[in-house]
Scaffold this active site. Structure first.
Site, PDB file in Angstrom:
ATOM      1  N   GLY A   1      14.700 -14.237  50.172  1.00  0.00           N
ATOM      2  CA  GLY A   1      13.368 -13.907  49.658  1.00  0.00           C
ATOM      3  C   GLY A   1      12.830 -12.643  50.309  1.00  0.00           C
TER       4      GLY A   1
ATOM      5  N   LEU B   1      11.618 -10.137  48.762  1.00  0.00           N
ATOM      6  CA  LEU B   1      12.479  -9.231  47.993  1.00  0.00           C
ATOM      7  C   LEU B   1      11.945  -7.797  47.979  1.00  0.00           C
ATOM      8  CD1 LEU B   1      13.297 -11.589  44.977  1.00  0.00           C
ATOM      9  CD2 LEU B   1      14.522 -11.316  47.147  1.00  0.00           C
TER      10      LEU B   1
ATOM     11  N   ASP C   1      13.507  -3.444  46.905  1.00  0.00           N
ATOM     12  CA  ASP C   1      14.352  -2.755  45.923  1.00  0.00           C
ATOM     13  C   ASP C   1      15.845  -2.944  46.197  1.00  0.00           C
ATOM     14  OD1 ASP C   1      12.043  -1.936  44.775  1.00  0.00           O
ATOM     15  OD2 ASP C   1      12.221   0.183  45.315  1.00  0.00           O
ATOM     16  N   GLY C   2      16.221  -3.228  47.439  1.00  0.00           N
ATOM     17  CA  GLY C   2      17.630  -3.504  47.757  1.00  0.00           C
ATOM     18  C   GLY C   2      18.096  -4.764  47.040  1.00  0.00           C
ATOM     19  N   HIS C   3      17.291  -5.811  47.115  1.00  0.00           N
ATOM     20  CA  HIS C   3      17.635  -7.048  46.407  1.00  0.00           C
ATOM     21  C   HIS C   3      17.671  -6.799  44.895  1.00  0.00           C
ATOM     22  CE1 HIS C   3      15.536  -8.703  50.145  1.00  0.00           C
ATOM     23  NE2 HIS C   3      16.709  -9.284  50.214  1.00  0.00           N
TER      24      HIS C   3
ATOM     25  N   GLY D   1      24.926  -7.084  49.726  1.00  0.00           N
ATOM     26  CA  GLY D   1      24.648  -5.688  50.030  1.00  0.00           C
ATOM     27  C   GLY D   1      25.551  -5.153  51.138  1.00  0.00           C
TER      28      GLY D   1
ATOM     29  N   ASP E   1      24.455  -5.270  55.027  1.00  0.00           N
ATOM     30  CA  ASP E   1      24.997  -6.232  56.000  1.00  0.00           C
ATOM     31  C   ASP E   1      26.524  -6.163  55.871  1.00  0.00           C
ATOM     32  OD1 ASP E   1      22.414  -7.913  56.859  1.00  0.00           O
ATOM     33  OD2 ASP E   1      22.273  -7.381  54.745  1.00  0.00           O
TER      34      ASP E   1
ATOM     35  N   VAL F   1      20.333   0.444  49.534  1.00  0.00           N
ATOM     36  CA  VAL F   1      19.155   1.123  48.978  1.00  0.00           C
ATOM     37  C   VAL F   1      18.260   1.524  50.154  1.00  0.00           C
ATOM     38  CG1 VAL F   1      17.141   0.892  47.478  1.00  0.00           C
ATOM     39  CG2 VAL F   1      19.303  -0.214  46.851  1.00  0.00           C
TER      40      VAL F   1
ATOM     41  N   ARG G   1      12.808  -7.059  57.130  1.00  0.00           N
ATOM     42  CA  ARG G   1      12.262  -6.993  58.491  1.00  0.00           C
ATOM     43  C   ARG G   1      11.530  -5.673  58.769  1.00  0.00           C
ATOM     44  NH1 ARG G   1      17.162 -10.326  59.830  1.00  0.00           N
ATOM     45  NH2 ARG G   1      16.356 -12.248  60.704  1.00  0.00           N
TER      46      ARG G   1
HETATM   47  P1  AMP Z   1      18.563 -10.976  52.853  1.00  0.00           P
HETATM   48  O1  AMP Z   1      17.507 -11.529  51.961  1.00  0.00           O
HETATM   49  O2  AMP Z   1      18.065  -9.979  53.838  1.00  0.00           O
HETATM   50  O3  AMP Z   1      19.452 -12.038  53.448  1.00  0.00           O
HETATM   51  O4  AMP Z   1      19.515 -10.134  51.916  1.00  0.00           O
HETATM   52  C1  AMP Z   1      20.057 -10.671  50.753  1.00  0.00           C
HETATM   53  C2  AMP Z   1      21.096  -9.730  50.207  1.00  0.00           C
HETATM   54  O5  AMP Z   1      20.495  -8.468  49.939  1.00  0.00           O
HETATM   55  C3  AMP Z   1      22.235  -9.462  51.214  1.00  0.00           C
HETATM   56  O6  AMP Z   1      23.462  -9.428  50.499  1.00  0.00           O
HETATM   57  C4  AMP Z   1      21.870  -8.122  51.767  1.00  0.00           C
HETATM   58  O7  AMP Z   1      22.986  -7.382  52.216  1.00  0.00           O
HETATM   59  C5  AMP Z   1      21.246  -7.449  50.553  1.00  0.00           C
HETATM   60  N1  AMP Z   1      20.393  -6.335  50.974  1.00  0.00           N
HETATM   61  C6  AMP Z   1      19.383  -6.371  51.885  1.00  0.00           C
HETATM   62  N2  AMP Z   1      18.855  -5.135  52.053  1.00  0.00           N
HETATM   63  C7  AMP Z   1      19.553  -4.305  51.241  1.00  0.00           C
HETATM   64  C8  AMP Z   1      19.500  -2.903  50.976  1.00  0.00           C
HETATM   65  N3  AMP Z   1      18.623  -2.092  51.567  1.00  0.00           N
HETATM   66  N4  AMP Z   1      20.364  -2.390  50.071  1.00  0.00           N
HETATM   67  C9  AMP Z   1      21.275  -3.195  49.456  1.00  0.00           C
HETATM   68  N5  AMP Z   1      21.380  -4.518  49.669  1.00  0.00           N
HETATM   69  C10 AMP Z   1      20.535  -5.074  50.550  1.00  0.00           C
END
Ligand code: AMP
EC number: 6.3.2.1
Length: 283
Positions: A35, A37, A39-41, A152, A155, A181, A192
């Site tokens: 969650g 969320l 633009d990366g998500h 993404g 990570d 992104v 974060r």
């Molecule tokens: P999280 O909610 O932080 O656990 O991330 C969920 C998914 O989004 C993971 O596969 C992350 O690698 C991906 N993600 C998080 N930040 C980015 C970003 N800036 N660009 C691309 N993918 C991302």
């Protein structure tokens, strides 16, 4: 206004929703998230839409991947905004279980991974982390049974760990990585980042600048060690406490001594104030 996604919070409801989604024989992609969320998500969701007939997004802040001293309680929870974004993106299904559904009383199993999970990067500083990630992602794959799952490159070690696990355990899911992104100033988007004070936010792009500069020097023929040492110095000078800045093999994450042993990925983790950030670039 688009139709909102189907939202399910229990396993029986998930099964019913999947039965309906799968009736038209469409392929299914899963985007696992915690969650908050950004633009990366959304970029993962858009890639998923391009590659599969139906798209499910899971939202679960996984307690098992946080150590007791980490930010589980404080982790941002922004359900309303998340739902609005996923509606806009025309996601088909949101899987939003609670902790009791994921970890019922007596829960006593764990997926243990080696190889990239013991590369000496994140695992060195967050020893509990990949056990929590692989177990929850293994459960998500078993629950949703997607054809494709998108993670993404942000990570990067996690992507390699999950891809290895899916192959090793014949989970029947194709794991796909999606480019990082970034904010306009280069900072990799992260849930974060909202913890950063304005002053630390202003310093934070130093991380990406250092990675880019080191990659440029290595491409130009400089030796790895001095390029990385200069990168480390500039990260520290920007006010970070550095956990690691390393050159690794982009596939295996094995340590690398020279450019000819590549393809190389440069990976960094560092803390500014109380916020720990990670980032990486290809060379
Ligand atoms: P999280 O909610 O932080 O656990 O991330 C969920 C998914 O989004 C993971 O596969 C992350 O690698 C991906 N993600 C998080 N930040 C980015 C970003 N800036 N660009 C691309 N993918 C991302």
């Amino acid at each position: 206004m688009s139709r909102p996604p189907v939202i399910v919070r229990t396993l029986p409801a998930l099964r019913r929703a999947l039965d309906i989604l799968r009736t038209r024989n469409a392929s299914l992609a899963l985007v696992p998230t915690m969650g908050a969320l950004h633009d990366g998500h959304v970029s993962l969701v858009r890639q998923a839409k391009r590659r599969a007939g139906k798209v499910a997004v899971s939202i679960f802040v996984n307690p098992a991947q946080f150590a007791p001293n980490e930010d589980f309680a404080a982790y941002p929870r922004t359900w309303k905004a998340d739902l609005a974004r996923l509606t806009e993106e025309k996601v088909d299904l949101i899987w939003n279980p609670d902790a009791k559904t994921m970890y019922p009383a007596g829960f006593a199993s764990k997926i243990l991974t080696e190889g990239p999970a013991l590369a000496g990067l994140e695992d060195r500083f967050r020893p509990h982390f990949f056990g929590g990630v692989t177990t929850v992602v293994g459960k998500l794959f078993a629950q949703v049974r997607p054809d494709l799952a998108l993670f993404g490159e942000k990570d990067f070690q996690q992507l390699r760990v999950v891809a290895r696990m899916a192959r090793d355990l014949d989970l029947g899911v194709k794991v796909m990585g999606v480019q990082i992104v970034r904010e306009r100033d280069g900072l990799a988007m992260s849930s974060r980042n909202r913890y950063l004070s304005p002053e630390h936010r202003a310093s934070a792009p130093a991380l990406y600048r250092a990675l880019k500069e080191a990659a440029k020097r290595i491409r130009a023929g400089d030796k790895l060690a001095p390029a990385l040492a200069e990168g480390a110095a500039s990260i520290t000078a920007a006010g970070f406490k550095l956990d690691y800045l390393e050159a690794r093999h982009a596939e295996t994450l094995a340590p690398i001594a020279a450019r000819k042993d590549g393809p190389i990925r440069l990976l960094v983790a560092a803390t500014i104030g109380t916020t720990r950030l990670i980032d990486n670039v290809a060379v």
